[in-house]
Design a protein around this motif. Structure first.
Motif, PDB file in Angstrom:
ATOM      1  N   GLU A 311      87.055  17.103  23.872  1.00 19.62           N
ATOM      2  CA  GLU A 311      88.389  17.202  22.768  1.00 19.62           C
ATOM      3  C   GLU A 311      89.333  15.990  23.145  1.00 19.62           C
ATOM      4  O   GLU A 311      90.076  15.310  22.174  1.00 19.62           O
ATOM      5  N   PRO A 441      82.438  28.508  20.905  1.00 18.14           N
ATOM      6  CA  PRO A 441      82.241  27.174  20.360  1.00 18.14           C
ATOM      7  C   PRO A 441      82.999  26.822  19.075  1.00 18.14           C
ATOM      8  O   PRO A 441      82.855  27.398  18.057  1.00 18.14           O
ATOM      9  N   GLU A 443      83.899  23.761  16.482  1.00 16.87           N
ATOM     10  CA  GLU A 443      83.461  22.235  16.275  1.00 16.87           C
ATOM     11  C   GLU A 443      84.785  21.364  15.868  1.00 16.87           C
ATOM     12  O   GLU A 443      84.850  20.133  16.219  1.00 16.87           O
ATOM     13  N   ASN A 444      85.819  21.953  15.386  1.00 16.78           N
ATOM     14  CA  ASN A 444      87.001  21.106  14.915  1.00 16.78           C
ATOM     15  C   ASN A 444      87.777  20.642  16.490  1.00 16.78           C
ATOM     16  O   ASN A 444      88.235  21.679  16.982  1.00 16.78           O
TER      17      ASN A 444
END
Length: 489
Positions: A311, A441, A443-444
């Motif tokens: 990230e 988990p 995704e963003n």
């Protein structure tokens, strides 16, 4: 000298330094994120190779002058002028040598583009050299506000120039001019705020006076240069500019906590603690407060960077830096030891023990060379990252055992005992990061970053209270809040 006054000055100077550093962090992250989307990894790779060599000449340029100016309390103005004049001549020599080295660099990497780049950067080499003495005077006189303002103003101006040049399609030359403009502005700022002059004849007795202290510091920096830069030299040669750019981006971001947290305190430790260089017990007592503060911040930063490496890199620099994610993940394992270890040089300098510091650096550099060589041989930048982190962790013990036992005459086992709660907290956070990545988990990228930060932050705060370690962090808080925060449980 009043001890309470000295304690206050360390905190005050650190807070001033912190303000400028955090503004600089914001500017650096903001402008780097913009530049990473304008310039290509290849542009960064080209400049990264040349930066390795400019860093080497920067090491040569200081030659221990700045620390010598700080450490010697009996220098007169004529001695300062002698050192400054020496730095002028030395700067011209280094700039000329760097210009000539452009031919060898271009041949070594098989690209003539490095010749004009080196010629331009030789200007930066010159100004970095003659900045050593004025910088030392500012720190010796504890003018930390001026230094802080200089950092913010110069960073803002140089980043602005760099972005404009990048938008005008100057490509990697935009990054090259950033270094030149920065060194020039720092010199002009220093010239306005310190008194230095030129002498016709250098008094070599002044140079001889500092050669022992400064000489070993210079040798340490010389050896440490290879420890810190050999990986980039070899990656650029063996694996190419693209791979180097990915590795270098991860490496520099890994250093962010060290440069912008540890280096808030380190620059003020030497000028202040050098006043007590004969009182090792006092220096150790003050130093342990700094160590605990950096250690407790470091355990969270290390664990969070490991957990949220993807990230952090992709949000800041974009999808074209995907390869840098794993490099940063494994490099982050060494953040904690580097945050503590980054202060050791200031302590060796304050204690006047630069000779021991130099010998330690030889061992650490040999270890780093072995680790880097193994990774390069396997032609895998992720493995280079892993092996380099392992070497940096071992460096911590190689450096701190003699620092605590020989230089300070204190117990190393008690030093380690003081850090055990911090190690326990970090271990729990690493286990937590494993479960977060496996069981949650997301995704963003933005959402994942904040979810991970909130969960790890809450657990970290609870562990601080359970182990009653929050009192060490309370030192950075205002006096009215400190006692209440320290008593939480």
């Amino acid at each position: 000298m009043d001890i309470n006054k000295a304690e206050t000055s360390i905190k005050k100077a650190s807070l001033i330094n912190a303000g400028s550093k955090y503004v600089n962090i914001f500017l650096g992250i903001l402008f780097s994120a913009i530049l990473a989307r304008i310039l290509t990894p290849n542009d960064y790779g080209i400049v990264a190779i040349v930066t390795v060599f400019t860093t080497f000449f920067t090491v040569l340029s200081n030659c221990g002058l700045q620390l010598a100016v700080i450490q010697n309390k009996d220098f007169e103005q004529k001695d300062i002028n002698t050192l400054f004049t020496f730095s002028l001549y030395f700067g011209l020599i280094l700039a000329g040598l760097f210009s000539l080295s452009s031919i060898w660099i271009s041949r070594f990497y098989g690209d003539s583009v490095y010749i004009p780049i080196c010629l331009i950067l030789s200007i930066s080499v010159f100004f970095n050299t003659i900045n050593a003495v004025p910088d030392g005077l500012l720190r010796k006189d504890k003018k930390f506000v001026l230094i802080a303002l200089r950092l913010i103003i110069v960073s803002f101006l140089t980043y602005g120039v760099t972005i404009i040049l990048a938008l005008l399609n100057f490509k990697f030359y935009a990054l090259v001019f950033q270094s030149v403009v920065s060194s020039l502005l720092i010199f002009l700022w220093n010239l306005k705020n310190v008194k230095v002059g030129f002498v016709k004849k250098i008094d070599w007795n002044v140079i001889k006076k500092i050669k022992g202290y400064s000489g070993y510091n210079f040798l340490f920096n010389f050896v440490n240069y290879f420890s810190r830069n050999l990986d980039k030299m070899l990656i650029g040669k063996v694996l190419g500019n693209e791979e180097l750019a990915q590795y270098n981006k991860a490496y520099h971001f890994m250093l962010y906590p060290v440069q912008n947290l540890t280096n808030i305190i380190s620059p003020v430790l030497h000028p202040i603690l050098s006043d007590y260089q004969d009182d090792k017990a006092y220096i150790y007592e003050r130093y342990m407060k700094v160590v605990k503060l950096l250690s407790l911040i470091g355990v969270f930063v290390t664990a969070f960077c490991f957990c949220a490496s993807r990230e952090i890199i992709l949000l800041l620099y974009g999808r074209q830096w995907e390869i840098a994610v794993d490099c940063f993940k494994y490099m982050s394992l060494a953040i904690w030891v580097q945050m503590i270890g980054g202060t050791s040089g200031a302590l060796f300098a304050a204690l006047g023990d630069t000779k021991r510091h130099f010998y330690i650096s030889i061992i650490n550099t040999a270890l780093s060379i072995i680790a880097i060589a193994i990774g390069i041989y396997q032609k895998d930048i992720v493995r280079v990252s892993i092996y380099n982190s392992i070497a940096l962790i071992i460096h911590f013990f190689i450096s701190f055992i003699p620092l605590i036992k020989q230089s300070m005459n204190q117990s190393f086992s008690l030093f380690i005992k003081a850090l055990l709660p911090d190690v326990f907290i970090m271990a729990i956070l690493f286990v937590l990061s494993f479960f977060i990545n496996k069981l949650i988990p997301i995704e963003n990228l933005i959402l994942a970053f904040f979810v991970k930060g909130i969960i790890m932050g809450l657990v970290y705060f609870i562990l601080l209270l359970m182990l009653r370690q929050q009192k060490h962090l309370a030192l950075i808080l205002p006096q009215k809040i400190r006692s209440k925060f320290s008593s939480l449980h």
